[in-house]
Design an enzyme around this catalytic site. Structure first.
Site, mmCIF file in Angstrom:
data_model
loop_
_atom_site.group_PDB
_atom_site.id
_atom_site.type_symbol
_atom_site.label_atom_id
_atom_site.label_comp_id
_atom_site.label_asym_id
_atom_site.label_seq_id
_atom_site.Cartn_x
_atom_site.Cartn_y
_atom_site.Cartn_z
ATOM 1 N NE ARG A 58 -3.936 -1.962 0.228
ATOM 2 C CZ ARG A 58 -5.267 -1.835 0.665
ATOM 3 N NH1 ARG A 58 -5.348 -0.333 0.977
ATOM 4 N NH2 ARG A 58 -6.129 -2.684 0.576
ATOM 5 N NE ARG A 63 -6.809 4.873 1.783
ATOM 6 C CZ ARG A 63 -7.776 4.316 2.515
ATOM 7 N NH1 ARG A 63 -8.709 4.591 2.991
ATOM 8 N NH2 ARG A 63 -7.184 3.022 3.268
ATOM 9 N NE ARG A 95 -8.827 7.580 -6.647
ATOM 10 C CZ ARG A 95 -9.440 7.072 -5.487
ATOM 11 N NH1 ARG A 95 -8.642 6.339 -4.676
ATOM 12 N NH2 ARG A 95 -10.732 7.161 -5.334
ATOM 13 C CG ASP A 144 -8.484 -3.236 -4.603
ATOM 14 O OD1 ASP A 144 -8.042 -2.517 -3.644
ATOM 15 O OD2 ASP A 144 -9.542 -4.146 -4.645
ATOM 16 C CE1 TYR A 172 -13.270 -7.227 1.165
ATOM 17 C CE2 TYR A 172 -11.401 -8.289 0.549
ATOM 18 C CZ TYR A 172 -11.849 -7.352 1.243
ATOM 19 O OH TYR A 172 -11.079 -6.694 2.252
HETATM 20 O O1 CP3 Z 1 0.003 -1.496 -2.495
HETATM 21 C C1 CP3 Z 1 -0.082 -0.347 -3.336
HETATM 22 O O2 CP3 Z 1 0.220 0.579 -3.041
HETATM 23 C C2 CP3 Z 1 -0.876 -0.878 -4.582
HETATM 24 C C3 CP3 Z 1 -2.211 -0.791 -4.714
HETATM 25 C C4 CP3 Z 1 -3.266 -1.756 -3.725
HETATM 26 C C5 CP3 Z 1 -4.535 -1.431 -3.364
HETATM 27 N N1 CP3 Z 1 -5.187 -2.272 -2.899
HETATM 28 C C6 CP3 Z 1 -4.833 0.080 -3.590
HETATM 29 C C7 CP3 Z 1 -6.125 0.568 -3.061
HETATM 30 C C8 CP3 Z 1 -2.887 -2.995 -3.412
HETATM 31 C C9 CP3 Z 1 -1.704 -3.746 -3.446
HETATM 32 C C10 CP3 Z 1 -4.396 -3.437 -2.792
HETATM 33 C C11 CP3 Z 1 -4.604 -4.781 -2.385
HETATM 34 C C12 CP3 Z 1 -5.872 -4.984 -1.502
HETATM 35 N N2 CP3 Z 1 -7.049 -4.457 -1.799
HETATM 36 C C13 CP3 Z 1 -5.817 -6.035 -0.351
HETATM 37 C C14 CP3 Z 1 -4.627 -6.637 -0.095
HETATM 38 C C15 CP3 Z 1 -3.995 -6.060 0.888
HETATM 39 C C16 CP3 Z 1 -4.276 -5.808 2.192
HETATM 40 O O3 CP3 Z 1 -4.212 -4.528 2.587
HETATM 41 O O4 CP3 Z 1 -4.416 -6.747 2.931
HETATM 42 C C17 CP3 Z 1 -7.144 -5.827 -0.074
HETATM 43 C C18 CP3 Z 1 -7.730 -6.669 1.161
HETATM 44 C C19 CP3 Z 1 -7.888 -5.031 -0.912
HETATM 45 C C20 CP3 Z 1 -9.283 -4.629 -0.783
HETATM 46 C C21 CP3 Z 1 -9.424 -3.377 -0.568
HETATM 47 N N3 CP3 Z 1 -9.611 -2.306 -1.477
HETATM 48 C C22 CP3 Z 1 -9.613 -2.585 0.801
HETATM 49 C C23 CP3 Z 1 -9.809 -3.464 2.257
HETATM 50 C C24 CP3 Z 1 -9.521 -1.294 0.476
HETATM 51 C C25 CP3 Z 1 -9.672 -0.042 1.712
HETATM 52 C C26 CP3 Z 1 -10.892 0.335 1.984
HETATM 53 C C27 CP3 Z 1 -10.784 1.910 2.524
HETATM 54 O O5 CP3 Z 1 -11.033 2.745 1.839
HETATM 55 O O6 CP3 Z 1 -10.484 1.623 4.039
HETATM 56 C C28 CP3 Z 1 -9.586 -1.067 -0.733
HETATM 57 C C29 CP3 Z 1 -9.510 0.315 -1.483
HETATM 58 C C30 CP3 Z 1 -8.284 0.478 -1.890
HETATM 59 N N4 CP3 Z 1 -7.437 -0.044 -2.566
HETATM 60 C C31 CP3 Z 1 -7.633 1.747 -1.821
HETATM 61 C C32 CP3 Z 1 -6.343 1.947 -2.494
HETATM 62 C C33 CP3 Z 1 -5.158 2.724 -2.631
HETATM 63 C C34 CP3 Z 1 -7.970 3.132 -0.960
HETATM 64 C C35 CP3 Z 1 -9.064 3.694 -2.195
HETATM 65 C C36 CP3 Z 1 -9.252 5.112 -1.745
HETATM 66 O O7 CP3 Z 1 -8.182 5.999 -1.811
HETATM 67 O O8 CP3 Z 1 -10.112 5.878 -1.644
#
Ligand code: CP3
Length: 361
Positions: free
Chosen positions: A44, A48, A57, A93, A168
């Site tokens: 990640r 954010r 974004r 994602d 999910y």
């Molecule tokens: O690592 C990176 O920087 C690359 C991008 C990346 C994202 N999601 C971008 C994202 C990666 C590798 C993921 C993987 C992901 N997505 C996982 C596995 C990693 C982990 O944390 O265990 C999981 C479980 C997800 C599902 C998911 N997508 C979640 C739980 C969330 C967060 C929701 C929240 O807003 O709290 C997302 C959204 C997401 N994926 C964001 C990003 C940058 C946030 C979106 C935003 O900025 O509004």
């Protein structure tokens, strides 16, 4: 050495090998070769915690942003420029391949992925068709742009593991207890294994697309698998994850396997076929190596919450991680889970510099 854990050959996918990437500290550490310094990247890292990310974004929904190659390229490069990390991770994602085959889902800010109609019955399997490369053309395009920009810095592709994706789909969104998922796993083992096999095929296809486009390594995120007891993991989940790893074994790119709360599962995860096992902060890396087996590289494992402490405390905890990894062949420094949204980006920059300076050889 366990079967399937032979050292990786120095080859990349179906494209001319970029020697500088192949010889980068990150890929060398994944292959358990000597490195000039311990490589660092952060799960990640593209996200954010960065003001430039929030700006890029603005007004664009999360899933839409993953489908715009120029934007994906920019967001993926932001942490590489800012922190001097040793690898980029594709901005995407884990639910993108599901969206791409037509599953009605969205990512809600502050919540996570939400599925309109949860998967609970045999009829629902029909909603999981195979993923074709054309379904994710924007990923191929973004990776092409990225590898042109990244020079000697490797790009990590990724996908969600079958269990975490199933959670999910079956729960319909993020879940604390995974109760519907487990009800299906225990209640209808036949349907469960068909569901996981379909997800394994989709995940493998998504990783193949990324490797063929130029990703130098891939990570399988099984974020929520720590919710399972070891015997259930071995019986009901490991076979599907192993199919994913074996489907991309022929490319010779390192495969990383990560989950949270997996202390009791590390031995089994080490048998699923990955080259590198990601460890959260609950198990020190020397102990993790005993559990995983010494044939594999390890990735981790600073608690992401440590970054909220003052710089000296962060340095002390980073040093603890490095000390625990000192005797290991093959260590990729990372957090034990993703960067928390409120993290001060400067703390990440300082952490990269600390690891580089204190491991220079
Ligand atoms: O690592 C990176 O920087 C690359 C991008 C990346 C994202 N999601 C971008 C994202 C990666 C590798 C993921 C993987 C992901 N997505 C996982 C596995 C990693 C982990 O944390 O265990 C999981 C479980 C997800 C599902 C998911 N997508 C979640 C739980 C969330 C967060 C929701 C929240 O807003 O709290 C997302 C959204 C997401 N994926 C964001 C990003 C940058 C946030 C979106 C935003 O900025 O509004």
């Amino acid at each position: 050495m366990k079967a399937g854990h032979e050292r990786l050959p120095h080859v990349t996918a179906n494209r001319p090998a970029n020697a500088a990437v192949t010889d980068s500290p990150f890929l060398r550490a994944c292959r358990r070769e000597p490195v000039p310094h311990t490589p660092v990247w952060f799960m990640r890292q593209a996200g954010r915690s960065l003001p430039e990310y929030r700006k890029a974004r603005e007004g664009i929904a999360m899933l839409d942003s993953c489908m715009r190659p120029e934007l994906v390229t920019e967001i993926t490069l932001q942490p590489v420029r800012r922190h001097a990390v040793d690898a980029a991770v594709l901005f995407s994602d884990i639910v993108i391949p599901l969206k791409a085959i037509g599953v009605d889902l969205d990512i809600r800010p502050g919540v996570g992925p939400v599925v309109a109609r949860p998967f609970r019955s045999r009829q629902d399997l029909a909603r999981l068709r195979p993923l074709e490369p054309d379904d994710v053309k924007y990923v191929t395009e973004a990776i092409g742009m990225l590898t042109a920009e990244l020079g000697a810095t490797p790009l990590i592709g990724f996908a969600g593991a079958p269990f975490t994706l199933a959670s999910y789909l079956v729960e319909g969104g993020p879940s604390r207890h995974h109760e519907h998922t487990k009800a299906l796993m225990y209640g209808d083992p036949g349907l469960w294994s068909e569901l996981l096999d379909r997800l394994a095929a989709i995940t493998a296809a998504f990783l193949r697309v990324q490797i063929e486009a130029g990703a130098s390594a891939v990570q399988l995120f099984d974020s929520w698998v720590g919710a399972l007891a070891p015997a259930d993991y071995r019986r009901a989940v490991l076979p599907a994850s192993a199919k994913v790893f074996s489907a991309v074994a022929g490319y010779g790119v390192p495969r990383i396997h990560f989950g949270v709360g997996t202390g009791e599962l590390l031995g089994s995860m080490g048998e699923a076929g990955a080259d590198v096992v990601g460890v959260d902060w609950r198990v020190p890396l020397d102990e993790a190596a005993r559990r995983v087996g010494h044939e594999l590289a390890l990735q981790g494992n600073l608690d992401p919450a440590v970054l909220f402490a003052p710089p000296e405390a962060v340095a002390a905890q980073a040093q603890r991680v490095l000390d625990a990894a000192a005797g290991l062949e093959g260590h990729v420094f990372n957090l034990g889970h993703g960067v928390l949204p409120e993290t001060d980006p400067d703390a990440l920059t300082r952490l990269v510099a600390y690891v580089h300076e204190h491991t220079a050889r």
